[in-house]
Design a protein around this motif. Sequence first.
Motif, PDB file in Angstrom:
ATOM      1  N   GLU A   1       0.820  -1.211   0.000  1.00  0.00           N
ATOM      2  CA  GLU A   1       0.000   0.000   0.000  1.00  0.00           C
ATOM      3  C   GLU A   1       0.857   1.266   0.000  1.00  0.00           C
ATOM      4  O   GLU A   1       0.414   2.313  -0.430  1.00  0.00           O
ATOM      5  CB  GLU A   1      -0.902   0.019   1.235  1.00  0.00           C
ATOM      6  N   ILE A   2       2.080   1.157   0.524  1.00  0.00           N
ATOM      7  CA  ILE A   2       2.994   2.295   0.538  1.00  0.00           C
ATOM      8  C   ILE A   2       3.951   2.113  -0.634  1.00  0.00           C
ATOM      9  O   ILE A   2       4.657   1.122  -0.718  1.00  0.00           O
ATOM     10  CB  ILE A   2       3.784   2.370   1.864  1.00  0.00           C
ATOM     11  N   THR A   3       3.959   3.082  -1.528  1.00  0.00           N
ATOM     12  CA  THR A   3       4.760   2.939  -2.730  1.00  0.00           C
ATOM     13  C   THR A   3       6.244   3.031  -2.421  1.00  0.00           C
ATOM     14  O   THR A   3       6.660   3.724  -1.501  1.00  0.00           O
ATOM     15  CB  THR A   3       4.392   4.031  -3.761  1.00  0.00           C
TER      16      THR A   3
ATOM     17  N   PRO B   1      10.679  10.343   9.306  1.00  0.00           N
ATOM     18  CA  PRO B   1       9.308  10.671   9.683  1.00  0.00           C
ATOM     19  C   PRO B   1       8.307   9.569   9.343  1.00  0.00           C
ATOM     20  O   PRO B   1       7.371   9.323  10.106  1.00  0.00           O
ATOM     21  CB  PRO B   1       9.004  11.940   8.885  1.00  0.00           C
ATOM     22  N   ILE B   2       8.484   8.901   8.224  1.00  0.00           N
ATOM     23  CA  ILE B   2       7.544   7.860   7.812  1.00  0.00           C
ATOM     24  C   ILE B   2       7.616   6.671   8.772  1.00  0.00           C
ATOM     25  O   ILE B   2       6.587   6.120   9.173  1.00  0.00           O
ATOM     26  CB  ILE B   2       7.824   7.445   6.352  1.00  0.00           C
ATOM     27  N   ILE B   3       8.808   6.292   9.196  1.00  0.00           N
ATOM     28  CA  ILE B   3       8.970   5.189  10.147  1.00  0.00           C
ATOM     29  C   ILE B   3       8.435   5.620  11.518  1.00  0.00           C
ATOM     30  O   ILE B   3       7.735   4.860  12.190  1.00  0.00           O
ATOM     31  CB  ILE B   3      10.443   4.755  10.258  1.00  0.00           C
ATOM     32  N   ALA B   4       8.761   6.839  11.929  1.00  0.00           N
ATOM     33  CA  ALA B   4       8.276   7.339  13.219  1.00  0.00           C
ATOM     34  C   ALA B   4       6.750   7.348  13.258  1.00  0.00           C
ATOM     35  O   ALA B   4       6.146   6.950  14.255  1.00  0.00           O
ATOM     36  CB  ALA B   4       8.823   8.742  13.476  1.00  0.00           C
ATOM     37  N   ALA B   5       6.127   7.771  12.163  1.00  0.00           N
ATOM     38  CA  ALA B   5       4.661   7.800  12.114  1.00  0.00           C
ATOM     39  C   ALA B   5       4.085   6.401  12.259  1.00  0.00           C
ATOM     40  O   ALA B   5       3.126   6.189  13.006  1.00  0.00           O
ATOM     41  CB  ALA B   5       4.191   8.428  10.800  1.00  0.00           C
ATOM     42  N   ALA B   6       4.675   5.437  11.572  1.00  0.00           N
ATOM     43  CA  ALA B   6       4.174   4.063  11.643  1.00  0.00           C
ATOM     44  C   ALA B   6       4.321   3.495  13.051  1.00  0.00           C
ATOM     45  O   ALA B   6       3.385   2.907  13.599  1.00  0.00           O
ATOM     46  CB  ALA B   6       4.910   3.187  10.630  1.00  0.00           C
TER      47      ALA B   6
ATOM     48  N   LYS C   1      -1.447   4.218   7.898  1.00  0.00           N
ATOM     49  CA  LYS C   1      -1.216   4.001   6.468  1.00  0.00           C
ATOM     50  C   LYS C   1      -1.757   5.114   5.579  1.00  0.00           C
ATOM     51  O   LYS C   1      -1.054   5.568   4.680  1.00  0.00           O
ATOM     52  CB  LYS C   1      -1.756   2.646   6.040  1.00  0.00           C
ATOM     53  N   PRO C   2      -2.990   5.600   5.786  1.00  0.00           N
ATOM     54  CA  PRO C   2      -3.472   6.675   4.899  1.00  0.00           C
ATOM     55  C   PRO C   2      -2.610   7.925   4.969  1.00  0.00           C
ATOM     56  O   PRO C   2      -2.283   8.518   3.946  1.00  0.00           O
ATOM     57  CB  PRO C   2      -4.886   6.960   5.416  1.00  0.00           C
ATOM     58  N   ARG C   3      -2.207   8.319   6.165  1.00  0.00           N
ATOM     59  CA  ARG C   3      -1.385   9.532   6.298  1.00  0.00           C
ATOM     60  C   ARG C   3       0.013   9.337   5.719  1.00  0.00           C
ATOM     61  O   ARG C   3       0.541  10.217   5.044  1.00  0.00           O
ATOM     62  CB  ARG C   3      -1.279   9.942   7.766  1.00  0.00           C
ATOM     63  N   VAL C   4       0.598   8.189   5.991  1.00  0.00           N
ATOM     64  CA  VAL C   4       1.940   7.927   5.469  1.00  0.00           C
ATOM     65  C   VAL C   4       1.918   7.830   3.956  1.00  0.00           C
ATOM     66  O   VAL C   4       2.784   8.356   3.274  1.00  0.00           O
ATOM     67  CB  VAL C   4       2.556   6.665   6.119  1.00  0.00           C
ATOM     68  N   ARG C   5       0.913   7.165   3.415  1.00  0.00           N
ATOM     69  CA  ARG C   5       0.792   7.054   1.951  1.00  0.00           C
ATOM     70  C   ARG C   5       0.647   8.444   1.334  1.00  0.00           C
ATOM     71  O   ARG C   5       1.300   8.781   0.353  1.00  0.00           O
ATOM     72  CB  ARG C   5      -0.397   6.169   1.589  1.00  0.00           C
TER      73      ARG C   5
ATOM     74  N   PHE D   1      -0.408  17.640   4.244  1.00  0.00           N
ATOM     75  CA  PHE D   1      -0.056  16.248   4.449  1.00  0.00           C
ATOM     76  C   PHE D   1      -1.046  15.518   5.345  1.00  0.00           C
ATOM     77  O   PHE D   1      -0.850  14.397   5.695  1.00  0.00           O
ATOM     78  CB  PHE D   1       1.348  16.131   5.045  1.00  0.00           C
ATOM     79  N   ASP D   2      -2.117  16.175   5.704  1.00  0.00           N
ATOM     80  CA  ASP D   2      -3.072  15.558   6.600  1.00  0.00           C
ATOM     81  C   ASP D   2      -4.447  15.476   5.938  1.00  0.00           C
ATOM     82  O   ASP D   2      -5.464  15.530   6.582  1.00  0.00           O
ATOM     83  CB  ASP D   2      -3.155  16.363   7.891  1.00  0.00           C
ATOM     84  N   THR D   3      -4.456  15.363   4.607  1.00  0.00           N
ATOM     85  CA  THR D   3      -5.715  15.453   3.884  1.00  0.00           C
ATOM     86  C   THR D   3      -6.532  14.172   3.929  1.00  0.00           C
ATOM     87  O   THR D   3      -7.725  14.204   3.750  1.00  0.00           O
ATOM     88  CB  THR D   3      -5.455  15.834   2.409  1.00  0.00           C
ATOM     89  N   VAL D   4      -5.884  13.026   4.162  1.00  0.00           N
ATOM     90  CA  VAL D   4      -6.594  11.746   4.142  1.00  0.00           C
ATOM     91  C   VAL D   4      -7.276  11.471   5.453  1.00  0.00           C
ATOM     92  O   VAL D   4      -8.376  10.944   5.498  1.00  0.00           O
ATOM     93  CB  VAL D   4      -5.614  10.601   3.789  1.00  0.00           C
ATOM     94  N   ALA D   5      -6.625  11.809   6.550  1.00  0.00           N
ATOM     95  CA  ALA D   5      -7.128  11.419   7.890  1.00  0.00           C
ATOM     96  C   ALA D   5      -8.347  12.199   8.290  1.00  0.00           C
ATOM     97  O   ALA D   5      -8.662  13.253   7.880  1.00  0.00           O
ATOM     98  CB  ALA D   5      -6.029  11.620   8.915  1.00  0.00           C
TER      99      ALA D   5
END
Length: 160
Positions: free
Chosen positions: A18-20, A116-121, A132-136, A156-160
């Motif tokens: 899901e994460i490219t 940041p992506i690892i920290a978020a997960a 996943k939606p925010r990181v993607r 960067f917070d448009t999905v959540a």
Amino acid sequence: MFFLATRRYVCLPTPTPEITTTKMAQALGWGEGERINTRGVRPVDPKTGRAKGGNEFSADKPSNCLTGKARTWKRVSDAQRLTVQEAGLLVGFLPLYLWHGSRTSVFQHEADVVPPIIAAAVLSEVLGVPWKPRVRDYNDQLYRLGEFLDPYADDFDTVA
């Protein structure tokens, strides 16, 4: 490996399709076929005909892990060194993130940072929120080809 304190059991996330995955050349806006020289001119091993100790890798795949020595990486095509901003982008920071210190210390910071992506997960698993939606969304916007992001935009917070 992360050491986190929590009062509940946490299963850390595993990579998913899901994460490219972004190739180094794509992330940095380079053309295909770029190669990165990591150690300058190295003596050639007469047995193999290759440079001793490793020397080059293709930018047409995800980047090698950054270390403080990444400050010496150069594109083979034009001998341009990897910039502080490019290295920061490879570990997930906005292109205009303000790093402080000498070139050597900044590259070491970039190599040591939890991206940041690892920290978020990791943190979202501890906090029990979807990541996943925010990181993607962040990942897709961070590595938009041929564009530089507005460093002041908060999109960067448009999905959540």
